[in-house]
Design a protein around this motif. Structure first.
Motif, short mmCIF file in Angstrom:
data_model
loop_
_atom_site.label_atom_id
_atom_site.label_comp_id
_atom_site.label_asym_id
_atom_site.label_seq_id
_atom_site.Cartn_x
_atom_site.Cartn_y
_atom_site.Cartn_z
N THR A 1 0.84 -1.19 0.00
CA THR A 1 0.00 0.00 0.00
C THR A 1 0.88 1.24 0.00
OG1 THR A 1 -1.97 0.98 1.03
CG2 THR A 1 -0.20 0.26 2.53
N GLY A 2 0.24 2.40 -0.05
CA GLY A 2 0.97 3.66 0.05
C GLY A 2 1.07 4.12 1.48
N ASP A 3 2.14 4.82 1.81
CA ASP A 3 2.35 5.35 3.16
C ASP A 3 3.00 6.72 3.03
OD1 ASP A 3 3.20 5.93 5.78
OD2 ASP A 3 3.47 3.81 6.25
N ALA A 4 2.26 7.75 3.46
CA ALA A 4 2.75 9.12 3.31
C ALA A 4 4.00 9.39 4.13
CB ALA A 4 1.65 10.11 3.69
N ARG A 5 4.30 8.55 5.11
CA ARG A 5 5.53 8.72 5.88
C ARG A 5 6.77 8.40 5.08
NH1 ARG A 5 4.06 4.73 10.78
NH2 ARG A 5 3.53 3.48 8.94
N CYS A 6 6.61 7.64 4.02
CA CYS A 6 7.75 7.09 3.30
C CYS A 6 8.27 8.04 2.23
CB CYS A 6 7.37 5.77 2.63
SG CYS A 6 7.09 4.42 3.80
N GLY A 7 9.57 8.34 2.29
CA GLY A 7 10.25 8.95 1.17
C GLY A 7 10.52 7.90 0.11
N TRP A 8 11.13 8.33 -0.99
CA TRP A 8 11.36 7.41 -2.11
C TRP A 8 12.10 6.14 -1.69
CZ3 TRP A 8 9.73 6.28 -6.76
CH2 TRP A 8 10.52 5.49 -7.60
N ASP A 9 13.05 6.24 -0.81
CA ASP A 9 13.88 5.09 -0.44
C ASP A 9 13.34 4.28 0.74
OD1 ASP A 9 15.87 5.57 -2.39
OD2 ASP A 9 16.73 7.15 -1.14
N ASP A 10 12.20 4.69 1.30
CA ASP A 10 11.71 4.07 2.53
C ASP A 10 10.69 2.96 2.27
OD1 ASP A 10 13.18 5.99 3.87
OD2 ASP A 10 11.46 7.32 4.14
N LEU A 11 10.62 2.04 3.22
CA LEU A 11 9.56 1.06 3.31
C LEU A 11 8.98 1.11 4.72
CD1 LEU A 11 11.12 -2.01 1.47
CD2 LEU A 11 9.04 -0.81 0.77
N SER A 12 7.74 0.67 4.86
CA SER A 12 7.11 0.64 6.17
C SER A 12 6.31 -0.64 6.33
CB SER A 12 6.17 1.85 6.36
OG SER A 12 5.04 1.74 5.51
N LEU A 13 5.87 -0.89 7.56
CA LEU A 13 5.03 -2.04 7.88
C LEU A 13 3.83 -1.52 8.67
CD1 LEU A 13 5.29 -5.17 7.39
CD2 LEU A 13 5.93 -5.33 9.79
N PRO A 14 2.86 -0.90 7.98
CA PRO A 14 1.72 -0.33 8.68
C PRO A 14 0.82 -1.37 9.33
CG PRO A 14 1.40 -0.21 6.31
CD PRO A 14 2.81 -0.66 6.53
N ARG A 15 0.81 -2.57 8.78
CA ARG A 15 0.11 -3.72 9.36
C ARG A 15 1.08 -4.90 9.35
NH1 ARG A 15 -6.02 -3.79 6.78
NH2 ARG A 15 -6.37 -1.52 6.78
N PRO A 16 0.86 -5.88 10.20
CA PRO A 16 1.82 -6.99 10.26
C PRO A 16 2.03 -7.72 8.94
CG PRO A 16 0.39 -7.02 12.18
CD PRO A 16 -0.18 -5.99 11.24
N ASP A 17 1.03 -7.67 8.06
CA ASP A 17 1.14 -8.42 6.81
C ASP A 17 1.05 -7.53 5.57
OD1 ASP A 17 -1.46 -7.69 7.24
OD2 ASP A 17 -2.35 -9.64 6.79
N VAL A 18 1.29 -6.22 5.73
CA VAL A 18 1.20 -5.28 4.62
C VAL A 18 2.43 -4.37 4.62
CG1 VAL A 18 -0.12 -3.42 3.54
CG2 VAL A 18 -1.32 -5.28 4.70
N LEU A 19 3.06 -4.23 3.45
CA LEU A 19 4.18 -3.31 3.29
C LEU A 19 3.68 -1.97 2.77
CD1 LEU A 19 6.62 -5.79 1.55
CD2 LEU A 19 7.03 -4.75 3.78
N GLY A 20 4.29 -0.89 3.24
CA GLY A 20 3.97 0.44 2.75
C GLY A 20 5.18 1.07 2.09
N ALA A 21 4.93 2.01 1.17
CA ALA A 21 6.02 2.66 0.45
C ALA A 21 5.60 4.04 -0.03
CB ALA A 21 6.45 1.79 -0.73
#
Length: 227
Positions: free
Chosen positions: A145-165
């Motif tokens: 999914t999308g995550d507004a916290r993420c810059g171009w080089d970042d990844l996130s884990l907003p949910r245990p089974d979903v990656l954000g970018a």
């Protein structure tokens, strides 16, 4: 060269693959034909994000909708089976599906199972909030999914089974297409670039490698007006 399959509205006109397969369209009547122009520009936007992340990538487009962002489980399943069934020298190393369907359909679930058996990672869109969708909700599919916290080089884990970018978020002053679909393209771009450096990997390994790079853990705190 890393090969990526994109299942969407088609790709840029400049792209031509002279290998007997090219880009294909999977129509509502069940027939398959050469892909037409990208009338919506969505698949081209996904293509652009992946190429920005991994410039030397080869992208093969499977077109599953035309002038409206509406498709079916049968069309997506046919596209998955086509990409997964290509000859080894043409088969994508990963597939990006920047969309999701509300209902769990056996034809789609079975196609994803076959793809997992071929060890081809599938990155598929998941809403940032609310109820999930398919095929992101199936086992062995990398939900993104999308995550507004993420810059171009970042990844996130907003949910245990979903990656954000990164998702071209207006919160970062961006304009144009954004949201979960562009975040999904960015996750696929991360994976393509990692494979270009480290080698091809199967879905479960790809998930763990991406997860290990997450900078933000836990849900994004969103304003009520955020899309």
């Amino acid at each position: 060269m890393i090969r990526v399959g994109v299942i969407d509205s088609g790709g840029p006109v400049r792209d031509h693959l002279d290998d007997g397969q090219g880009h294909r369209a999977f129509r509502a009547d069940g027939l398959c034909a050469p892909a037409g122009p990208d009338r919506l520009g969505h698949g081209s936007a996904v293509d652009s994000v992946i190429r920005r992340a991994c410039p030397d990538v080869l992208i093969r487009h499977a077109q599953v909708f035309e002038d409206r962002p509406v498709t079916s489980a049968a069309r997506v399943a046919a596209a998955l089976d086509w990409l997964g069934g290509l000859a080894p020298e043409l088969r994508p190393h990963l597939i990006c599906l920047s969309l999701g369907l509300a209902a769990d359909r056996r034809t789609l679930r079975d196609a994803c199972t076959r793809l997992a058996g071929a060890q081809i990672p599938l990155v598929s869109a998941h809403p940032a909030q609310g109820k999930g969708c398919y095929p992101a909700g199936y086992p062995h599919v990398i939900a993104a999914t999308g995550d507004a916290r993420c810059g171009w080089d970042d990844l996130s884990l907003p949910r245990p089974d979903v990656l954000g970018a990164w998702c071209n978020s207006p919160e970062r002053g961006q304009a144009g297409m954004g949201g979960a679909s562009i975040g999904t393209a960015r996750v696929a771009g991360h994976l393509a670039a990692i494979m270009a450096r480290q080698g091809v990997m199967a879905g479960d390994q790809a998930w763990h490698v991406l997860r290990g790079r997450c900078r933000h853990i836990g849900p994004e705190q969103r304003r009520a007006s955020h899309g």
